[in-house]
Design an enzyme around this catalytic site. Structure first.
Site, PDB file in Angstrom:
ATOM      1  N   HIS A 182       0.862  -1.183   0.000  1.00  0.00           N
ATOM      2  CA  HIS A 182       0.000   0.000   0.000  1.00  0.00           C
ATOM      3  C   HIS A 182       0.894   1.228   0.000  1.00  0.00           C
ATOM      4  CE1 HIS A 182      -3.758   2.249   0.787  1.00  0.00           C
ATOM      5  NE2 HIS A 182      -2.934   3.088   1.396  1.00  0.00           N
ATOM      6  N   CYS A 183       0.745   2.058  -1.026  1.00  0.00           N
ATOM      7  CA  CYS A 183       1.607   3.232  -1.189  1.00  0.00           C
ATOM      8  C   CYS A 183       0.873   4.478  -0.698  1.00  0.00           C
ATOM      9  CB  CYS A 183       2.013   3.394  -2.655  1.00  0.00           C
ATOM     10  SG  CYS A 183       3.063   4.836  -2.940  1.00  0.00           S
ATOM     11  N   PRO A 184       1.384   5.173   0.318  1.00  0.00           N
ATOM     12  CA  PRO A 184       0.701   6.386   0.796  1.00  0.00           C
ATOM     13  C   PRO A 184       0.773   7.530  -0.200  1.00  0.00           C
ATOM     14  CG  PRO A 184       2.805   6.098   1.928  1.00  0.00           C
ATOM     15  CD  PRO A 184       2.589   4.859   1.115  1.00  0.00           C
TER      16      PRO A 184
ATOM     17  N   ASN B 110      -2.064   6.965  -2.333  1.00  0.00           N
ATOM     18  CA  ASN B 110      -3.231   6.688  -1.497  1.00  0.00           C
ATOM     19  C   ASN B 110      -4.002   5.479  -2.021  1.00  0.00           C
ATOM     20  OD1 ASN B 110      -4.944   7.155   0.706  1.00  0.00           O
ATOM     21  ND2 ASN B 110      -6.364   8.365  -0.534  1.00  0.00           N
ATOM     22  N   ASN B 111      -3.254   4.474  -2.443  1.00  0.00           N
ATOM     23  CA  ASN B 111      -3.877   3.281  -2.987  1.00  0.00           C
ATOM     24  C   ASN B 111      -2.850   2.156  -2.932  1.00  0.00           C
ATOM     25  OD1 ASN B 111      -5.819   1.648  -4.210  1.00  0.00           O
ATOM     26  ND2 ASN B 111      -6.354   3.215  -5.720  1.00  0.00           N
TER      27      ASN B 111
END
Length: 353
Positions: free
Chosen positions: A69-71, A74-75
């Protein structure tokens, strides 16, 4: 050229953000009912986890071929947006390298026209150019400071994002995700620990870097497959990895240790009242913390020197009920004295005599 870099970077960035990784349909079950025994069941999505899928706490869905999950987008990075995310990681450093070259040449030429060399000193006059009385673009002290700051950002982005691109290319060329690489390492540790003599073969590596590359990057931009069924190498089948995950989950339950909370813990990331070492050694992870009340039972599965990770068994739930998982300070709990089967040391903790 800079506009081209900007357009391509933003296009892939927003693709990775809004297209998304692809999610396992709610209530999904395999076509053959007997295959359910090889899969884990997700209570949140009320469906079985398809091969290569994992549940994301942030997205609150089971993600197809989840990598992480990549901040920044945001997905999650997964099946559908892995190519766009990787292209973004490639184009951003290339654009920053181009911008860095422009910044360096700009500062060099402008400073060269403003430096006066004396017998005992070197003077820089930022008010006007010495050799070129009509500069095309005014370049004062503020412009120099802004160019130097932008150069630092460009070089920092090149290094940081470039390293992420290298990591992503490694997993793509082996047709693994970051999570699957971790599962493979745990499989080796499990086999070595129990001396079972098994040989775990990662089923989705096609044996060719080009074939693995083509699983993610295609001319149409749409990845191969449907995100639920995957081609496997010879000697493996569709559920080789999920069977290994079930074995690791069973091993995790056997090697877990029960603890009882002896102090209250509010669940904050860096607790001030639990000691200086606990405060400064808080785990650098996005995994949650769990609040504890005195008397709570926790099933710990792994631990660090001053922190532990486990599942809090809710008092109102029966055995096997809903549990809260997360990190908590080690000095807030004490080990419960149970039978020898449950009385096993946590990973990284030496068995007490």
């Amino acid at each position: 050229m800079l506009l081209n870099w900007t357009v391509m970077i933003l296009y892939n960035y927003f693709n990775a953000m809004f297209v998304g990784p692809g999610y396992v349909p709610l209530g999904w079950t395999p076509e053959k009912s007997q295959d359910c025994m090889y899969l884990q069941y997700c209570k949140v999505c009320q469906s079985y986890k398809a091969p290569r899928s994992h549940h994301c706490r942030k997205c609150n869905r089971c993600v197809m071929k989840m990598d992480h999950h990549c901040p920044w987008i945001n997905n999650c990075c997964g099946y559908q947006n892995h190519a766009s995310f990787t292209l973004f990681l490639l184009l951003a450093p290339l654009g920053c390298i181009h911008a860095s070259f422009i910044f360096i040449m700009t500062m060099y030429t402008q400073l060269y026209n403003r430096i006066s060399f004396g017998w005992s000193s070197v003077k820089i006059d930022m008010s006007a150019a010495k050799r070129d009385p009509r500069p095309i673009i005014p370049f004062g002290l503020s412009a120099f400071a802004a160019s130097l700051f932008a150069l630092g950002l460009a070089l920092g982005t090149t290094i940081a994002v470039g390293m992420l691109f290298i990591i992503q290319m490694k997993v793509i060329l082996t047709n693994k995700t970051s999570i699957e690489s971790w599962i493979e390492e745990k499989a080796k540790d499990r086999i070595q620990y129990y001396q079972t003599g098994e040989t775990f073969i990662f089923p989705y590596d096609m044996g060719s870097k080009w074939k693995n590359f083509r699983q993610v990057f295609t001319w149409s931009g749409i990845p191969e497959g449907d995100g639920l069924d995957w081609p496997v190498r010879d000697g493996c089948h569709q559920y080789s990895l999920t069977i290994e995950q079930l074995k690791q989950k069973a091993d995790k339950r056997v090697r877990s240790v029960r603890y009882r909370a002896i102090e209250d813990y509010s669940g904050v990331c860096c607790p001030v009242t639990k000691g200086v070492k606990t405060f400064f050694t808080t785990p650098c992870t996005e995994e949650p913390r769990i609040a504890l009340s005195k008397g709570d039972l926790i099933l710990a599965t792994r631990g660090l020197k001053h922190w532990m990770y486990g599942e809090k068994i809710l008092i109102s739930a029966a055995d096997g009920g809903v549990r809260e998982r997360g990190w908590f300070p080690r000095n807030c709990v004490e080990k419960c004295q149970y039978d020898s089967e449950m009385d096993q040391p946590v990973d990284g903790e030496k068995k007490s005599k």
